[in-house]
Enzyme design. Structure first.
Site, PDB file in Angstrom:
ATOM      1  N   ASP A  13      41.858 -93.118 -28.240  1.00 49.52           N
ATOM      2  CA  ASP A  13      41.999 -91.761 -27.688  1.00 49.52           C
ATOM      3  C   ASP A  13      42.254 -91.905 -26.186  1.00 49.52           C
ATOM      4  O   ASP A  13      42.115 -92.997 -25.617  1.00 49.52           O
ATOM      5  CB  ASP A  13      40.722 -90.932 -27.940  1.00 49.52           C
ATOM      6  CG  ASP A  13      40.849 -89.505 -27.401  1.00 49.52           C
ATOM      7  OD1 ASP A  13      41.920 -88.900 -27.568  1.00 49.52           O
ATOM      8  OD2 ASP A  13      39.890 -89.005 -26.776  1.00 49.52           O
ATOM      9  N   TYR A  45      46.077 -86.875 -21.702  1.00 48.94           N
ATOM     10  CA  TYR A  45      47.342 -87.156 -22.374  1.00 48.94           C
ATOM     11  C   TYR A  45      48.164 -85.865 -22.552  1.00 48.94           C
ATOM     12  O   TYR A  45      49.388 -85.904 -22.566  1.00 48.94           O
ATOM     13  CB  TYR A  45      47.075 -87.755 -23.766  1.00 48.94           C
ATOM     14  CG  TYR A  45      46.959 -89.264 -23.822  1.00 48.94           C
ATOM     15  CD1 TYR A  45      46.917 -90.042 -22.660  1.00 48.94           C
ATOM     16  CD2 TYR A  45      46.909 -89.926 -25.054  1.00 48.94           C
ATOM     17  CE1 TYR A  45      46.804 -91.425 -22.739  1.00 48.94           C
ATOM     18  CE2 TYR A  45      46.822 -91.305 -25.135  1.00 48.94           C
ATOM     19  CZ  TYR A  45      46.763 -92.060 -23.985  1.00 48.94           C
ATOM     20  OH  TYR A  45      46.670 -93.425 -24.061  1.00 48.94           O
ATOM     21  N   CYS A  76      43.212 -88.813 -31.838  1.00 48.76           N
ATOM     22  CA  CYS A  76      43.732 -87.979 -30.763  1.00 48.76           C
ATOM     23  C   CYS A  76      44.931 -87.229 -31.333  1.00 48.76           C
ATOM     24  O   CYS A  76      45.906 -87.863 -31.765  1.00 48.76           O
ATOM     25  CB  CYS A  76      44.158 -88.893 -29.611  1.00 48.76           C
ATOM     26  SG  CYS A  76      44.997 -88.046 -28.264  1.00 48.76           S
ATOM     27  N   CYS A 187      42.030 -80.742 -31.086  1.00 48.42           N
ATOM     28  CA  CYS A 187      41.943 -81.772 -30.055  1.00 48.42           C
ATOM     29  C   CYS A 187      40.584 -82.410 -30.257  1.00 48.42           C
ATOM     30  O   CYS A 187      39.579 -81.699 -30.405  1.00 48.42           O
ATOM     31  CB  CYS A 187      42.044 -81.153 -28.662  1.00 48.42           C
ATOM     32  SG  CYS A 187      41.647 -82.307 -27.336  1.00 48.42           S
TER      33      CYS A 187
HETATM   34  N1  DGL Z   1      41.649 -85.907 -27.361  1.00 47.20           N
HETATM   35  C1  DGL Z   1      43.030 -85.671 -27.278  1.00 47.20           C
HETATM   36  C2  DGL Z   1      43.567 -84.857 -28.440  1.00 47.20           C
HETATM   37  O1  DGL Z   1      43.006 -84.878 -29.505  1.00 47.20           O
HETATM   38  C3  DGL Z   1      43.755 -85.386 -26.005  1.00 47.20           C
HETATM   39  C4  DGL Z   1      43.135 -84.879 -24.790  1.00 47.20           C
HETATM   40  C5  DGL Z   1      43.975 -85.187 -23.571  1.00 47.20           C
HETATM   41  O2  DGL Z   1      43.904 -86.323 -23.107  1.00 47.20           O
HETATM   42  O3  DGL Z   1      44.737 -84.302 -23.128  1.00 47.20           O
HETATM   43  O4  DGL Z   1      44.582 -84.215 -28.335  1.00 47.20           O
END
Ligand code: DGL
Length: 279
Positions: A13, A45, A76, A187
């Site tokens: 992640d 991300y 993620c 998320c």
């Molecule tokens: N935990 C991540 C997801 O499930 C992303 C969070 C991020 O880094 O913006 O999308």
């Protein structure tokens, strides 16, 4: 004689979000060693271009494979939206488990016919989510809200402050006013906010977290013959190992010493000498 790394379940992640999936994997497969990589150097991300994310995710996947991962869980939604198809093409036959918004159960559950999806921008704009919408959202109104503020809230564990509550309220209240009775937590950071979000939306609104289903899928695709082992779980971060250590304790009740990783010319290197090489 060189020894082979214990086959483990690789999980990745951008930060602590994937720990919400990891804890379900630990619960379901308690004897299987896991290797968790948090790319906190590049967090968040969500706002990053897809091509950039693909590069990071592929490099982490290659690192995990080199460390003995026999299955890799993209814990993620953003990484999955950006890189899952690509990885499957590049490593045919290798088992990758990805995440996608749990739209189907939400559509089945809603009584008002209005579903809310909380995600990052990359997930919301990604092809996999657009496909899900055209497959499952017929007859239901879906309100999608990229909520990068919640990623930071979870990462910094500020959800129980007055400011944290206000941020959550600002996001969910307009959606409640539109009739949302079911929220998809799209998320992996958001399950760590469940208590706070539930307090804001009230007990009658359902929050859907797909992590247990992702753990079940991981168990299904584990290569046959992957034996449970006593190798300890390992945690790695491109951010601060000390902070990660505190988060492991706070979020999933684990005592461990995370290892630092560095990005070097687009690949990941760690300073630690693995237990395997020490022998
Ligand atoms: N935990 C991540 C997801 O499930 C992303 C969070 C991020 O880094 O913006 O999308």
């Amino acid at each position: 004689m060189p020894q082979v790394a214990a086959p483990s379940i690789g999980v990745l992640d951008s930060g602590i979000g994937g720990l919400s999936v990891l804890r379900e994997i630990h619960h379901l497969l308690p004897q299987h060693p896991t290797l968790y990589v948090a790319d906190q150097f590049h967090l968040p991300y969500g706002p990053r271009p897809v091509a950039e994310l693909r590069g990071y995710v592929q490099a982490i996947a290659e690192y995990l494979m080199g460390e003995g991962a026999v299955v890799i869980v993209l814990a993620c939604n953003t990484a999955s939206a950006a890189a899952l198809y690509d990885l499957r093409e590049k490593f045919p036959g290798y088992p990758f488990v990805g995440m996608e918004p749990a739209l189907k159960p939400a559509v089945e559950h809603t009584r008002t016919g209005v579903v809310g999806v909380l995600s990052t921008r990359t997930t919301a704009e990604g092809v996999p989510y657009q496909r899900l919408l055209s497959r499952f959202a017929e007859g239901v109104r879906v309100i999608t809200r990229p909520a990068p503020e919640l990623v930071h809230l979870a990462e910094e564990q500020r959800q129980d402050t007055p400011e944290g509550r206000a941020i959550i309220a600002e996001i969910v209240q307009p959606m409640l006013a539109e009739g949302v009775d079911t929220f998809v937590l799209a998320c992996t950071h958001f399950p760590f906010l469940v208590q706070a979000i539930q307090e804001v939306v009230g007990p009658d609104v359902r929050l859907i977290d797909p992590s247990p289903a992702v753990a079940r899928q991981t168990a299904r695709v584990l290569p046959p013959g992957t034996a449970p082992s006593t190798t300890p779980h390992r945690y790695l971060t491109t951010g601060s190992p000390a902070l990660m250590r505190t988060m492991l304790r706070t979020l999933i009740n684990v005592e461990a010493q995370p290892i630092g990783l560095r990005w070097q010319g687009g690949i990941l290197v760690s300073d630690h000498v693995s237990e395997i090489n020490k022998n």
